[in-house]
Structure formats: C-alpha cells, structure tokens
Design a protein around this motif. Structure first.
Motif, PDB file in Angstrom:
ATOM      1  N   VAL A   1      -6.961 -27.523   0.458  1.00 25.66           N
ATOM      2  CA  VAL A   1      -6.797 -26.244  -0.253  1.00 25.66           C
ATOM      3  C   VAL A   1      -6.939 -25.084   0.727  1.00 25.66           C
ATOM      4  CG1 VAL A   1      -7.739 -24.751  -2.060  1.00 25.66           C
ATOM      5  CG2 VAL A   1      -7.589 -27.226  -2.426  1.00 25.66           C
ATOM      6  N   PHE A   2      -7.873 -25.218   1.672  1.00 25.14           N
ATOM      7  CA  PHE A   2      -8.088 -24.178   2.679  1.00 25.14           C
ATOM      8  C   PHE A   2      -6.800 -23.886   3.450  1.00 25.14           C
ATOM      9  CE2 PHE A   2      -8.983 -23.543   7.266  1.00 25.14           C
ATOM     10  CZ  PHE A   2      -9.509 -22.254   7.205  1.00 25.14           C
ATOM     11  N   LEU A   3      -6.102 -24.939   3.877  1.00 28.33           N
ATOM     12  CA  LEU A   3      -4.849 -24.735   4.605  1.00 28.33           C
ATOM     13  C   LEU A   3      -3.733 -24.258   3.684  1.00 28.33           C
ATOM     14  CD1 LEU A   3      -4.806 -27.735   7.125  1.00 28.33           C
ATOM     15  CD2 LEU A   3      -5.292 -25.332   7.588  1.00 28.33           C
ATOM     16  N   LEU A   4      -3.684 -24.833   2.497  1.00 22.97           N
ATOM     17  CA  LEU A   4      -2.642 -24.421   1.546  1.00 22.97           C
ATOM     18  C   LEU A   4      -2.821 -22.968   1.115  1.00 22.97           C
ATOM     19  CD1 LEU A   4      -2.491 -27.644  -0.655  1.00 22.97           C
ATOM     20  CD2 LEU A   4      -0.710 -26.817   0.904  1.00 22.97           C
TER      21      LEU A   4
ATOM     22  N   PHE B   1       2.638 -21.534   1.779  1.00 29.63           N
ATOM     23  CA  PHE B   1       3.632 -22.516   2.217  1.00 29.63           C
ATOM     24  C   PHE B   1       4.490 -21.963   3.350  1.00 29.63           C
ATOM     25  CE2 PHE B   1       2.667 -24.126  -2.054  1.00 29.63           C
ATOM     26  CZ  PHE B   1       2.450 -25.470  -1.758  1.00 29.63           C
ATOM     27  N   SER B   2       4.701 -20.655   3.354  1.00 28.28           N
ATOM     28  CA  SER B   2       5.488 -20.055   4.441  1.00 28.28           C
ATOM     29  C   SER B   2       4.757 -20.221   5.769  1.00 28.28           C
ATOM     30  CB  SER B   2       5.739 -18.574   4.161  1.00 28.28           C
ATOM     31  OG  SER B   2       4.513 -17.871   4.014  1.00 28.28           O
ATOM     32  N   PHE B   3       3.423 -20.122   5.734  1.00 29.08           N
ATOM     33  CA  PHE B   3       2.623 -20.342   6.941  1.00 29.08           C
ATOM     34  C   PHE B   3       2.788 -21.766   7.442  1.00 29.08           C
ATOM     35  CE2 PHE B   3      -1.369 -22.159   8.528  1.00 29.08           C
ATOM     36  CZ  PHE B   3      -1.576 -21.399   9.654  1.00 29.08           C
ATOM     37  N   LEU B   4       2.709 -22.739   6.522  1.00 31.20           N
ATOM     38  CA  LEU B   4       2.837 -24.137   6.901  1.00 31.20           C
ATOM     39  C   LEU B   4       4.243 -24.445   7.400  1.00 31.20           C
ATOM     40  CD1 LEU B   4       0.815 -25.807   4.003  1.00 31.20           C
ATOM     41  CD2 LEU B   4       0.111 -25.565   6.382  1.00 31.20           C
ATOM     42  N   GLN B   5       5.250 -23.839   6.783  1.00 35.59           N
ATOM     43  CA  GLN B   5       6.624 -24.064   7.221  1.00 35.59           C
ATOM     44  C   GLN B   5       6.863 -23.501   8.617  1.00 35.59           C
ATOM     45  OE1 GLN B   5       8.959 -22.291   4.118  1.00 35.59           O
ATOM     46  NE2 GLN B   5       8.830 -24.084   2.777  1.00 35.59           N
ATOM     47  N   ALA B   6       6.193 -22.406   8.926  1.00 31.42           N
ATOM     48  CA  ALA B   6       6.407 -21.748  10.211  1.00 31.42           C
ATOM     49  C   ALA B   6       5.599 -22.358  11.347  1.00 31.42           C
ATOM     50  CB  ALA B   6       6.074 -20.258  10.096  1.00 31.42           C
TER      51      ALA B   6
ATOM     52  N   PRO C   1       4.323 -25.954  12.687  1.00 29.70           N
ATOM     53  CA  PRO C   1       4.274 -27.425  12.633  1.00 29.70           C
ATOM     54  C   PRO C   1       2.880 -27.991  12.898  1.00 29.70           C
ATOM     55  CG  PRO C   1       6.171 -26.678  13.901  1.00 29.70           C
ATOM     56  CD  PRO C   1       5.337 -25.470  13.645  1.00 29.70           C
ATOM     57  N   SER C   2       2.100 -27.341  13.780  1.00 32.47           N
ATOM     58  CA  SER C   2       0.766 -27.856  14.088  1.00 32.47           C
ATOM     59  C   SER C   2      -0.129 -27.824  12.855  1.00 32.47           C
ATOM     60  CB  SER C   2       0.129 -27.049  15.220  1.00 32.47           C
ATOM     61  OG  SER C   2      -0.012 -25.693  14.854  1.00 32.47           O
ATOM     62  N   ALA C   3      -0.005 -26.785  12.044  1.00 30.51           N
ATOM     63  CA  ALA C   3      -0.803 -26.697  10.823  1.00 30.51           C
ATOM     64  C   ALA C   3      -0.386 -27.786   9.831  1.00 30.51           C
ATOM     65  CB  ALA C   3      -0.646 -25.314  10.188  1.00 30.51           C
ATOM     66  N   ARG C   4       0.918 -28.077   9.743  1.00 25.39           N
ATOM     67  CA  ARG C   4       1.400 -29.139   8.854  1.00 25.39           C
ATOM     68  C   ARG C   4       0.853 -30.496   9.301  1.00 25.39           C
ATOM     69  NH1 ARG C   4       6.439 -26.610   9.515  1.00 25.39           N
ATOM     70  NH2 ARG C   4       7.284 -28.431  10.621  1.00 25.39           N
ATOM     71  N   LYS C   5       0.820 -30.716  10.604  1.00 19.43           N
ATOM     72  CA  LYS C   5       0.324 -31.993  11.108  1.00 19.43           C
ATOM     73  C   LYS C   5      -1.164 -32.155  10.834  1.00 19.43           C
ATOM     74  CE  LYS C   5       3.853 -32.171  14.709  1.00 19.43           C
ATOM     75  NZ  LYS C   5       4.145 -31.953  16.151  1.00 19.43           N
ATOM     76  N   ILE C   6      -1.914 -31.074  10.947  1.00 14.36           N
ATOM     77  CA  ILE C   6      -3.344 -31.147  10.647  1.00 14.36           C
ATOM     78  C   ILE C   6      -3.557 -31.394   9.159  1.00 14.36           C
ATOM     79  CG2 ILE C   6      -5.473 -29.766  10.529  1.00 14.36           C
ATOM     80  CD1 ILE C   6      -4.739 -28.656  13.278  1.00 14.36           C
ATOM     81  N   LEU C   7      -2.752 -30.764   8.310  1.00 13.36           N
ATOM     82  CA  LEU C   7      -2.835 -31.029   6.877  1.00 13.36           C
ATOM     83  C   LEU C   7      -2.526 -32.491   6.591  1.00 13.36           C
ATOM     84  CD1 LEU C   7      -3.138 -30.153   3.931  1.00 13.36           C
ATOM     85  CD2 LEU C   7      -0.735 -29.430   3.967  1.00 13.36           C
TER      86      LEU C   7
END
Length: 238
Positions: free
Chosen positions: A52-55, A59-64, A66-72
């Motif tokens: 939830v913290f990352l979300l 979603f625009s942050f996660l899309q932009a 990749p490192s954050a998506r991988k950590i999620l």
C-alpha cells in the motif's frame, strides 16, 4: 540531496499502517506451533502495508519507475514466502526459500548494476562463502544445494544494494543508504534463520529474525520512492 527530515515528513505518514501492523504482530505473538491462515495473515500484514505504501505514490509513479515496480513485485513474493514459512514444519520451507530467492532476484534487478564496485562485491562474496562453509556441515539432502544458491542470491542482492553507497562522493543519496541498510538487515535475518534451523538454537531467534526482517523490507521499500535522486545518480555515472 534530500535531507532525512524531508524524507520523514513526506514518507513517514504513509508508513504509519506498516508500523501499526508490525506492532500487532509482536503484541499478538501467535505461537508458531499452531500454524493457521490467521497467523499467516498477521505475519504478512506489515508486508501488505508496504504494498500500500508503494501504491500510495500512484500508478503513474510505478509506471514511470521500473525499479519501484520490481521492489513491489519483490514484496509480493516476500508475502508468499512468509505464508509458506508459517507451515515450514509441514514441509513448505523450500517453497518459502524459492519465493524469497525470487524476491532477491527482483531486488537485485531494481538496484541495478551501476556502479559495479568490484571491491564491495569481493567483500560480500567472501562473507557469503564463509557463511556457507559454516552452514555446510549441518546441511543435508537438497538443502546442501538450495542453501548454496540462496546464499549466492542474497549475497548478490546485498552487493548491488551496497555498491551504490559512497559517503565521500556527491553521488551519495538517502535512497542508496536505505537500500544498503535494508539489504544488510535482510542478510542478518536470513542468516539467523539458517543457523537456528540447521545448526543450533539461537536465543530469541524469532524476535531477532522478524525485527530485522520487517526493518529490512521497510528500508528497501523506502529506497524506491526517491527515484529522482537515483536517476540523477545514474545520469552522473553514465
């Protein structure tokens, strides 16, 4: 460079659910001798809060980033690993090991290969080798190989997290420090698990394992949110 006060002010409120969930786990302190879906939920709840913290950054942050998506994604596999380890005495320890192995691959990819920092890699390699040689006489069957692979993966993850931390350089960021500390605590947590399971009982092992584990996951999640700093460092290195 982002100051620690700024980080606390901006990210602290988003971590409140994580701290509350962690407190719930330690207050309830459900016995491991009676595994259940409820105990699995309580154990995984702090990790859910880090999802939830990352979300919460959008979603625009996660899309932009990749490192954050991988950590999620790593946090998702971590939760699966936590659930399997609830039933480790019923034969699911290797399943949990696999989930966390995938987690370390994802985290390593998120931290990237720049800068390479071979000297740090050699130190981590030496520590990993000594750790495995210590564990080796106590291992049996498939664990002889599974633990070797796992030690290599978590050591590689630690190398990639620590490689970017340079206190004497203008490339230093709080993001890098958070990743470095998180990886170190993860290694301490997993080494404690291995010694306690395969070698001999470690006093207060569960408290040590879970305290370092939750702190590690929080720091690694926190390392994903200052991606502007990370991107600026990458540009300077290139």
């Amino acid at each position: 460079m982002v100051s620690p006060v700024t980080v606390v002010k901006s990210e602290g409120p988003k971590l409140v659910p994580f701290f509350k969930a962690t407190c719930v786990y330690f207050v309830l302190w459900l016995p491991t001798s009676s595994p259940s879906w409820f105990s699995a939920l309580i154990k995984c709840l702090p990790i859910f809060c880090l999802w939830v913290f990352l979300l919460a950054h959008g979603f625009s942050f996660l899309q932009a980033h990749p490192s954050a998506r991988k950590i999620l994604a790593g946090l998702i596999f971590s939760a699966l690993g936590d659930a399997f380890l609830i039933w480790q005495e019923q034969g699911y320890f290797s399943h949990g090991l696999l989930m966390f192995a995938i987690t370390h691959i994802l985290y390593s990819s998120a931290f990237g290969m720049r800068p390479l920092n071979v000297s740090v890699g050699l130190v981590i390699g030496a520590v990993s080798s000594v750790s495995y040689l210590f564990l080796y006489p106590y291992l049996w069957g498939p664990f002889t190989y599974l633990v070797a692979v796992y030690v290599a993966l978590i050591g590689f993850m630690g190398w990639r997290a620590m490689a970017g931390l340079r206190f004497t350089s203008d490339l230093w960021t709080w993001t890098k420090l958070s990743a470095c500390l998180g990886s170190m605590l993860f290694i301490v947590s997993d080494l404690t698990i291995a010694v306690n399971k395969f070698c001999f009982p470690v006093p207060h092992s569960r408290a040590v394992i879970m305290a370092t584990y939750y702190a590690a996951q929080m720091l690694i999640a926190l390392s994903a949110v200052e991606c502007r700093d990370a991107e600026e460092v990458a540009r300077k290195i290139k």
